[in-house]
Design a protein around this motif. Structure first.
Motif, PDB file in Angstrom:
ATOM      1  N   GLU A   8       0.832  -1.205   0.000  1.00 37.20           N
ATOM      2  CA  GLU A   8       0.000   0.000   0.000  1.00 37.20           C
ATOM      3  C   GLU A   8       0.866   1.254   0.000  1.00 37.20           C
ATOM      4  N   ILE A   9       1.894   1.266   0.871  1.00 37.12           N
ATOM      5  CA  ILE A   9       2.800   2.409   0.960  1.00 37.12           C
ATOM      6  C   ILE A   9       4.236   1.904   1.096  1.00 37.12           C
ATOM      7  N   ALA A  10       5.139   2.503   0.341  1.00 33.79           N
ATOM      8  CA  ALA A  10       6.567   2.271   0.516  1.00 33.79           C
ATOM      9  C   ALA A  10       7.211   3.623   0.818  1.00 33.79           C
ATOM     10  N   VAL A  11       8.072   3.653   1.832  1.00 35.23           N
ATOM     11  CA  VAL A  11       8.739   4.897   2.229  1.00 35.23           C
ATOM     12  C   VAL A  11      10.243   4.716   2.086  1.00 35.23           C
ATOM     13  N   VAL A  12      10.843   5.594   1.306  1.00 36.45           N
ATOM     14  CA  VAL A  12      12.287   5.576   1.078  1.00 36.45           C
ATOM     15  C   VAL A  12      12.825   6.962   1.400  1.00 36.45           C
ATOM     16  N   SER A  13      13.961   7.022   2.064  1.00 37.17           N
ATOM     17  CA  SER A  13      14.565   8.322   2.362  1.00 37.17           C
ATOM     18  C   SER A  13      16.081   8.222   2.312  1.00 37.17           C
ATOM     19  N   ASP A  14      16.720   9.382   2.305  1.00 35.84           N
ATOM     20  CA  ASP A  14      18.178   9.484   2.439  1.00 35.84           C
ATOM     21  C   ASP A  14      18.914   8.591   1.436  1.00 35.84           C
ATOM     22  N   VAL A  15      18.561   8.783   0.178  1.00 37.61           N
ATOM     23  CA  VAL A  15      19.210   8.044  -0.910  1.00 37.61           C
ATOM     24  C   VAL A  15      20.512   8.723  -1.311  1.00 37.61           C
ATOM     25  N   HIS A  16      20.518  10.050  -1.324  1.00 40.61           N
ATOM     26  CA  HIS A  16      21.699  10.865  -1.639  1.00 40.61           C
ATOM     27  C   HIS A  16      22.230  10.585  -3.040  1.00 40.61           C
ATOM     28  N   LEU A  17      21.314  10.617  -4.021  1.00 44.40           N
ATOM     29  CA  LEU A  17      21.731  10.504  -5.417  1.00 44.40           C
ATOM     30  C   LEU A  17      22.714  11.624  -5.748  1.00 44.40           C
ATOM     31  N   GLY A  18      23.737  11.293  -6.513  1.00 46.98           N
ATOM     32  CA  GLY A  18      24.744  12.275  -6.881  1.00 46.98           C
ATOM     33  C   GLY A  18      25.946  12.287  -5.968  1.00 46.98           C
ATOM     34  N   THR A  19      26.007  11.338  -5.021  1.00 51.38           N
ATOM     35  CA  THR A  19      27.164  11.217  -4.135  1.00 51.38           C
ATOM     36  C   THR A  19      27.764   9.822  -4.258  1.00 51.38           C
ATOM     37  N   PHE A  20      29.020   9.696  -3.867  1.00 52.70           N
ATOM     38  CA  PHE A  20      29.712   8.411  -3.956  1.00 52.70           C
ATOM     39  C   PHE A  20      29.143   7.384  -2.981  1.00 52.70           C
ATOM     40  N   GLY A  21      28.502   7.858  -1.926  1.00 55.94           N
ATOM     41  CA  GLY A  21      27.990   6.935  -0.921  1.00 55.94           C
ATOM     42  C   GLY A  21      26.679   6.275  -1.292  1.00 55.94           C
ATOM     43  N   CYS A  22      25.994   6.805  -2.297  1.00 54.05           N
ATOM     44  CA  CYS A  22      24.678   6.276  -2.687  1.00 54.05           C
ATOM     45  C   CYS A  22      24.809   4.899  -3.322  1.00 54.05           C
ATOM     46  N   HIS A  23      23.955   3.967  -2.884  1.00 52.45           N
ATOM     47  CA  HIS A  23      23.914   2.620  -3.455  1.00 52.45           C
ATOM     48  C   HIS A  23      22.661   2.486  -4.325  1.00 52.45           C
ATOM     49  N   ALA A  24      22.706   3.139  -5.473  1.00 51.83           N
ATOM     50  CA  ALA A  24      21.546   3.220  -6.352  1.00 51.83           C
ATOM     51  C   ALA A  24      21.140   1.859  -6.912  1.00 51.83           C
ATOM     52  N   LYS A  25      22.101   1.000  -7.218  1.00 44.97           N
ATOM     53  CA  LYS A  25      21.764  -0.301  -7.804  1.00 44.97           C
ATOM     54  C   LYS A  25      20.959  -1.149  -6.828  1.00 44.97           C
ATOM     55  N   GLN A  26      21.330  -1.116  -5.553  1.00 46.87           N
ATOM     56  CA  GLN A  26      20.572  -1.864  -4.549  1.00 46.87           C
ATOM     57  C   GLN A  26      19.159  -1.295  -4.418  1.00 46.87           C
ATOM     58  N   LEU A  27      19.046   0.028  -4.464  1.00 41.71           N
ATOM     59  CA  LEU A  27      17.729   0.653  -4.381  1.00 41.71           C
ATOM     60  C   LEU A  27      16.874   0.269  -5.587  1.00 41.71           C
ATOM     61  N   LEU A  28      17.479   0.242  -6.770  1.00 46.08           N
ATOM     62  CA  LEU A  28      16.738  -0.169  -7.959  1.00 46.08           C
ATOM     63  C   LEU A  28      16.251  -1.609  -7.841  1.00 46.08           C
TER      64      LEU A  28
END
Length: 283
Positions: A8-28
């Motif tokens: 029903e609801i998914a909440v995501v925060s503190d992704v920090h896209l555009g930084t070296f610390g972001c783990h975008a592939k895991q989020l995808l």
């Protein structure tokens, strides 16, 4: 066969896209595994504080496209601004198709009131010394880079990875008042205002707890982050749970399916679809 989980609801925060610390592939990988009715992005999704033109990988771009795809396919996307993406606060209450930008949100969940906000309003260091907080943010990014080198070395030696940044951050919380009784302030304010749930991000500490005072009770939830903890919050069947990528990830879903032949033209096309959806929302 559709194996994606409906939530029903998914909440995501503190992704920090555009930084070296972001783990975008895991989020995808996570986003590819769900079909949310509502997706709440609870602040610090794009790190405008530390944004650099020369660093914005395709995987980061793909996260943005994935959000656009959700909206185009009927998911309500609520973008709650945080301190690292505070520039978006000038667009508060803007709506583009199924996407809305707000500073906070209150939703009715099966007869209970849920209060969503990022949480930087409680951070003394940001409110009273923003320049110091920004300096700390840049230093933290450098620390994450060093941490990656340390972990690469440990993996080569066959040893367990070590979150140096997390340890240092936790050790100095008292000194800089980074958390500063964050949970207490949030829950007490929620109770005073009659909210059954208070949902935050900001402090990168995933948590779910029941808080009771003489004035009432509330449930505090924090979605954590996609820099260190890889966590999100999910609401389904009248209850909340903390999703942890490291223990809950579903093998059939991978980030790579969104990375094939991905470029800026794809992102522009996705935005166009959101602005001109084929199907109008039912009244």
């Amino acid at each position: 066969m559709n194996l994606k989980r409906k939530v029903e609801i998914a909440v995501v925060s503190d992704v920090h896209l555009g930084t070296f610390g972001c783990h975008a592939k895991q989020l995808l990988t996570y986003l590819n595994s769900i079909e949310p009715k509502t997706l709440i992005l609870n602040g610090d999704i794009i790190d405008i504080w530390q944004f650099k033109k020369r660093y914005f990988p395709k995987s980061h771009l793909s996260v943005i496209k994935k959000v656009m795809d959700f909206a185009a396919n009927g998911t309500e996307v609520i973008y709650i601004t945080g301190n690292h993406d505070e520039m978006l606060r000038k667009f508060t209450d803007t709506e583009i198709g199924n996407i809305s930008i707000v500073n906070k949100a209150v939703l009715d969940l099966d007869g209970k009131k849920a209060w969503f906000f990022h949480g930087d309003v409680f951070d003394i260091s940001i409110q009273n010394a923003k320049w110091l907080a920004k300096l700390g943010g840049w230093g933290y990014d450098l620390l994450i880079l060093f941490n990656r080198f340390v972990n690469w070395s440990l993996e080569k030696l066959g040893k367990e990875r070590y979150s140096l940044s997390k340890k240092i951050k936790n050790s100095v919380k008292g000194a800089v008042k980074y958390v500063s009784d964050f949970e207490t302030v949030a829950t007490e304010l929620a109770i005073e205002n009659g909210y059954d749930y208070v949902i935050c991000g900001h402090i990168h500490q995933p948590k779910m707890l029941r808080k009771e005072t003489k004035k009432g009770t509330t449930t505090y939830l924090n979605s954590g982050d996609w820099v260190e903890n890889f966590t999100a919050l999910e609401y389904q069947f009248k209850r909340w749970k903390i999703y942890n990528y490291n223990s809950d990830k579903l093998s059939p879903f991978f980030a790579d399916e969104d990375l094939k032949d991905m470029d800026v033209k794809d992102l522009i096309a996705a935005i166009t679809i959101v602005q001109n959806p084929k199907k109008e929302k039912s009244n």
